[in-house]
Scaffold this active site. Structure first.
Site, mmCIF file in Angstrom:
data_model
loop_
_atom_site.group_PDB
_atom_site.id
_atom_site.type_symbol
_atom_site.label_atom_id
_atom_site.label_comp_id
_atom_site.label_asym_id
_atom_site.label_seq_id
_atom_site.Cartn_x
_atom_site.Cartn_y
_atom_site.Cartn_z
ATOM 1 N N THR A 73 0.559 -1.069 -0.048
ATOM 2 C CA THR A 73 0.168 -0.001 0.383
ATOM 3 C C THR A 73 0.738 1.456 0.004
ATOM 4 O OG1 THR A 73 -1.702 -1.016 0.691
ATOM 5 C CG2 THR A 73 -1.736 1.448 1.348
ATOM 6 N N CYS A 304 -8.657 -7.452 2.132
ATOM 7 C CA CYS A 304 -9.596 -6.714 2.572
ATOM 8 C C CYS A 304 -10.698 -5.687 2.637
ATOM 9 C CB CYS A 304 -8.479 -5.229 1.130
ATOM 10 S SG CYS A 304 -7.079 -5.747 1.294
#
Length: 358
Positions: A73, A304
């Site tokens: 990320t 996620c």
């Protein structure tokens, strides 16, 4: 328990754990030094970081720099935010949220269509002001492999950069050319909390996380020799085990397809990583299924996005209805999965699914 959620995270390889331990010494030890310190302990820790950098780079294209980050990320944020401002960021409709949300935060976003088989083909136009194209190599939800070489070529033809999210590809298949490549250690049997951005030679990024500029002057923060050593060891093991792992996963795939032959596969069966089996069954209550199969660790979609209640944006992008998307499950398997695991999981899941139809 049987673990079938390899797309969410992978078991830590014993070799990676062993590599980490030397850099977790407490008082009286010598492995806790700051790799940015000039003294002997610091230089020793730095040497461990640089060895791991070489090990990670061995599975990436030649002629680039590996910048360590806290994970994919952060690597994706560094790539998208650090590669410029203005213009349009073109992204495939099945990208990870780290790409979609970061691109959206930067301003103008153009979404690339994906076919029913899960392929984002290059026969679609890019906006004239596109500065960056983002197409992942292997999708995290349905496992489809994208034509990344073609997208890299198309990006160059349009004077744009190309970012490849290779989180699900690294250590499993060859990671092909790009301007920037994001990876995460815990997706190839390394530790959580560490990843990297590969940047091709000659490409300069702007600093996104300001501070000491420890990583190539663009990523600040003290590096963790323990996490990075674990990542390097996992990368080395993946390199050595590439053929063996691939053959093992093909056997697992064939067994799983046979055991779930009455289920519909989401996405192409050929152009996909065979460690990912995304299935659906009409009318299936996935929440009830997961409750009835507590000893089988599998997913209703991307980890996620789990718990949001929304249908998967990936399954919607390939043309599934809300009902079809919500009746889908994802099974992920790999190096430490056995054929017996597949058999036992299939028996349990199939029995629970059939009980719903009674």
């Amino acid at each position: 328990m049987i673990y079938l959620d390899y797309q969410a995270t992978t078991p830590l390889a014993p070799e990676a754990r062993d590599a980490m331990m030397a850099w977790l010494d407490g008082p009286g030890g010598t492995g806790f030094g700051n790799p940015h310190s000039p003294h002997r302990m610091g230089r020793t820790a730095k040497a461990a970081v640089e060895l791991a950098r070489e090990q990670v780079a061995a599975l990436l294209p030649a002629g680039g720099t590996v910048i360590f980050t806290s994970g994919a990320t952060e690597a994706i944020n560094l790539a998208i935010r650090g590669s410029g401002h203005g213009g349009t960021v073109s992204v495939s409709a099945i990208e990870h949220a780290a790409v979609l949300d970061t691109a959206g935060d930067m301003g103008k976003t153009h979404y690339l269509n994906v076919a029913r088989d899960g392929q984002c083909n290059v026969n679609q136009d890019l906006p004239a002001d596109t500065r960056l194209v983002c197409v992942m190599q292997v999708n995290n939800e349905i496992g489809t492999i994208q034509p990344t070489l073609d997208w890299h070529r198309k990006a160059k033809e349009n004077n744009a950069l190309y970012l490849c999210d290779a989180v699900q590809a690294y250590g499993k298949i060859e990671v092909t050319g790009a301007d920037m490549i994001a990876i995460s250690a815990h997706k190839f049997h390394g530790p959580k909390g560490v990843g990297a951005l590969w940047v091709r030679q000659g490409l300069e990024l702007q600093e996104v996380q300001t501070g000491g500029g420890q990583e190539a002057g663009v990523r600040s923060g003290t590096l963790s020799p323990a996490l990075i050593a674990g990542m390097g060891a996992a990368a080395k093991l993946a390199d050595q085990s590439l053929d063996h792992d691939r053959e093992h996963i093909e056997r697992l795939w064939e067994r799983a397809r046979d055991r779930f032959k009455d289920w519909q596969v989401n996405g192409s069966e050929e152009a996909r990583w065979h460690g990912n089996l995304n299935l659906r069954r009409e009318g299936l209550d996935v929440a009830r299924l997961m409750s009835d199969c507590r000893n089988i660790m599998f997913s209703a979609g991307s980890a996620c996005a789990s718990g949001s209640g929304r249908p998967s944006h990936v399954l919607k992008a390939i043309g599934l209805s809300d009902a079809e998307a919500k009746s889908s499950i994802r099974l992920g398997f790999g190096r430490y999965t056995s054929l017996e695991d597949i058999d036992e999981a299939a028996e349990t899941i199939n029995a629970a699914a059939q009980a719903q139809a009674l």
